[in-house]
Design a protein around this motif. Structure first.
Motif, PDB file in Angstrom:
ATOM      1  N   GLY A  42      -8.226  -2.519   8.865  1.00 32.29           N
ATOM      2  CA  GLY A  42      -7.279  -2.197   7.792  1.00 32.29           C
ATOM      3  C   GLY A  42      -7.101  -0.698   7.579  1.00 32.29           C
ATOM      4  N   LYS A  43      -7.670   0.122   8.498  1.00 32.60           N
ATOM      5  CA  LYS A  43      -7.505   1.575   8.353  1.00 32.60           C
ATOM      6  C   LYS A  43      -6.082   1.958   8.730  1.00 32.60           C
TER       7      LYS A  43
ATOM      8  N   GLU B 264       0.848  -1.174   0.000  1.00 30.41           N
ATOM      9  CA  GLU B 264       0.000   0.000   0.000  1.00 30.41           C
ATOM     10  C   GLU B 264       0.892   1.234   0.000  1.00 30.41           C
ATOM     11  N   LYS B 265       0.486   2.237  -0.762  1.00 30.14           N
ATOM     12  CA  LYS B 265       1.291   3.454  -0.812  1.00 30.14           C
ATOM     13  C   LYS B 265       1.243   4.186   0.525  1.00 30.14           C
TER      14      LYS B 265
ATOM     15  N   LYS C  88      -9.181  -1.697  16.721  1.00 29.50           N
ATOM     16  CA  LYS C  88     -10.306  -1.769  15.780  1.00 29.50           C
ATOM     17  C   LYS C  88      -9.857  -1.255  14.403  1.00 29.50           C
ATOM     18  N   SER C  89      -9.163  -0.110  14.417  1.00 26.29           N
ATOM     19  CA  SER C  89      -8.693   0.450  13.137  1.00 26.29           C
ATOM     20  C   SER C  89      -7.721  -0.514  12.456  1.00 26.29           C
ATOM     21  N   PHE C  90      -6.919  -1.180  13.256  1.00 26.11           N
ATOM     22  CA  PHE C  90      -5.950  -2.130  12.691  1.00 26.11           C
ATOM     23  C   PHE C  90      -6.681  -3.331  12.088  1.00 26.11           C
TER      24      PHE C  90
ATOM     25  N   GLN D  21      -6.667 -10.714  11.572  1.00 28.22           N
ATOM     26  CA  GLN D  21      -6.499 -11.360  10.277  1.00 28.22           C
ATOM     27  C   GLN D  21      -5.715 -10.503   9.297  1.00 28.22           C
ATOM     28  N   GLY D  22      -4.924 -11.161   8.490  1.00 32.25           N
ATOM     29  CA  GLY D  22      -4.216 -10.469   7.420  1.00 32.25           C
ATOM     30  C   GLY D  22      -2.869  -9.881   7.822  1.00 32.25           C
ATOM     31  N   VAL D  23      -2.423 -10.115   9.061  1.00 29.32           N
ATOM     32  CA  VAL D  23      -1.083  -9.612   9.431  1.00 29.32           C
ATOM     33  C   VAL D  23      -0.060 -10.518   8.746  1.00 29.32           C
TER      34      VAL D  23
END
Ligand SMILES: Nc1ncnc2c1ncn2[C@@H]1O[C@H](COP(=O)(O)OP(=O)(O)OP(=O)(O)O)[C@@H](O)[C@H]1O
Length: 446
Positions: free
Chosen positions: A315-316, A288-289, A310-312, A333-335
């Protein structure tokens, strides 16, 4: 939940609980990070309680932190309501009064009848079958919440056991064990001391004289399940749990095991250039840029931490700068990558940090920034988890060079900030000491 099959630890625990094992032994489960331990204990408990006819508190799950407890509650909340069970949370996230009203049911007021709230004879009942708690709030309820009782408890789960055993938290464990003992045990302490001296730690007498693990009896013993990715196998520590014929369930021969699809890398750099290498590595990894960085640590207020988490999760925020407050058990998820800015002091710490990635059979990478003198220690540490060789990861020197000017200017700004903070503190300090010299009584009041 969208899962098509069970993970190995979930199958194994099911066999020992609902399957042929029939909950006859207490379970000590040592299984890698992200292997699905939460559902491994949640499924059999929910299955077993699904046939209950009277609502009362029958299962208690204790976790070391609030965020972790909230995460585990979500897992129970995904499966328990389907069979009519309610799950509660005691973590101190809301006020104690709000928490009590969630956990304890007061009798419905009938027209014309006025209940005295102090009247202990009026029947208070549990609103939940399963409670997920942190030790501090649990102790608050045990000590002061009317109607809160552990006398019907059938299942006790101590998740992240090694961490919870290390910290006494107002003697929560002896208290829970004491309140879940059978009446016979507390009424006849002498008989118990006779039993324990005769049969050692393998006492077989339990609630209402029922033999432990005896099938089909109305008052089964309290079943315990203790878990961790780095579970202690030290009998003197496990003895605190008063386990019944404990069965150790483990994935491999070693206590320490890393997830199968985790790749560990080392990145060698001078200590003073660590921030520079960190940014260069993040640039390398970032698809991500725009990378938004947030802080998460035990020093922050809980509400702020939960908001950041929550933001993490959503994905924010793409990069979380965290203390070890984020390491144990947290499931986001997704780390895909974990970076150790400093070499962890112990393999246990490495396992819990690295374990935030490569979860649920997914691939993941853990990078550790090292000074060249730390390489040997790092290698020795990872050998404890059967990791023989840790490859080097290098960031292109061009990215280091391109960041150097920005790094130097950031260092300059940091120096200014630190100096101005220090002078502010000096000023404030001298004012305060003047004040305290002139007004000793005020200081005492303050
Ligand atoms: N049977 C399954 N199929 C697919 N995914 C699953 C299954 N069981 C659990 N998961 C997912 O695996 C992830 C890891 O599970 P969990 O948090 O229970 O791991 P853990 O073993 O407790 O890890 P840790 O030691 O770090 O606490 C979660 O995101 C969970 O939703």
């Amino acid at each position: 939940m969208g899962f098509s099959s069970l993970f190995p630890v979930q199958v194994a625990v099911w066999q020992e609980t609902i399957g042929p094992g029939a909950f006859e032994r207490d379970l000590c489960i040592n299984s890698p990070t992200g292997s699905g331990k939460t559902l491994a204990y949640a499924l059999p408990i929910v299955q077993k309680l699904s046939t209950r006819s009277v609502k009362c508190l029958r299962a208690l799950v204790v976790l070391p932190t609030r965020d972790l407890a909230m995460q585990v509650k979500e897992v129970f909340a995904a499966i328990a309501p389907a069979v009519g069970l309610s799950v509660g949370l005691a973590v101190g996230q809301s006020s104690i009064a709000d928490e009590i009203s969630e956990l304890i049911k007061r009798p419905k007021l009938e027209a014309g009848i006025c209940y005295d709230p102090e009247d202990v004879t009026c029947e208070l009942q549990s609103s939940v079958d399963i409670l997920v708690a942190t030790p501090g709030r649990l102790m608050d309820h045990i000590n002061s919440t009317k109607g809160f009782t552990l006398e019907h408890l059938c299942y006790l789960v101590v998740d992240e056991t090694d961490r919870l055993l290390r910290e006494a938290y107002q003697s929560w464990l002896p208290t829970v064990l004491q309140f879940t003992q059978s009446n016979e045990e507390s009424l006849f302490p002498l008989a118990n001391s006779f039993l324990s001296s005769t049969f050692g730690s393998l006492k077989t007498i339990r609630r209402c004289g029922v033999e432990r693990g005896f099938k089909g009896k109305p008052h089964p013993r309290l079943v315990k399940m203790v878990l961790s990715a780095t579970l202690t196998q030290d009998p003197s520590k496990l003895a605190q749990l008063n386990l019944h014929h404990p069965l150790l369930m483990t994935t491999g021969k070693r206590r320490y095991q890393l997830p199968e699809k985790l790749e560990s890398y080392k990145l060698i750099c001078e200590s003073n250039l660590r921030p520079l290498y960190l940014v260069a590595l993040l640039q390398e990894l970032g698809e991500e840029k725009c990378i938004k960085i947030k802080e998460y640590s035990g020093l922050q207020h809980q509400s702020r931490r939960s908001k950041t988490l929550k933001s993490f999760r959503e994905g924010k925020v793409q990069v979380l700068v965290s203390s070890d407050a984020m390491t144990r058990g947290m499931d986001v998820q997704g780390v895909r990558n974990v970076i150790n800015y400093d070499i962890p002091a112990f393999i246990k710490t490495y396992i819990h940090r690295a374990g935030r990635t490569a979860r649920a059979g997914q691939a993941g990478r853990c990078f550790t920034l090292l000074h060249k003198y730390e390489v040997k220690r790092f290698k020795k540490m990872l050998q404890k988890a059967d990791n023989e060789s840790v490859p080097h990861y290098s960031v292109p020197s061009s990215s280091i060079e391109s960041l150097r000017a920005a790094y130097n200017s950031a260092l300059g700004k940091l120096k200014e900030t630190v100096e101005s903070e220090a002078s502010r503190k000096r000023k404030f300090g001298s004012k305060f000491s003047k004040l305290s010299r002139t007004k000793p009584t005020d200081r005492r009041k303050g």
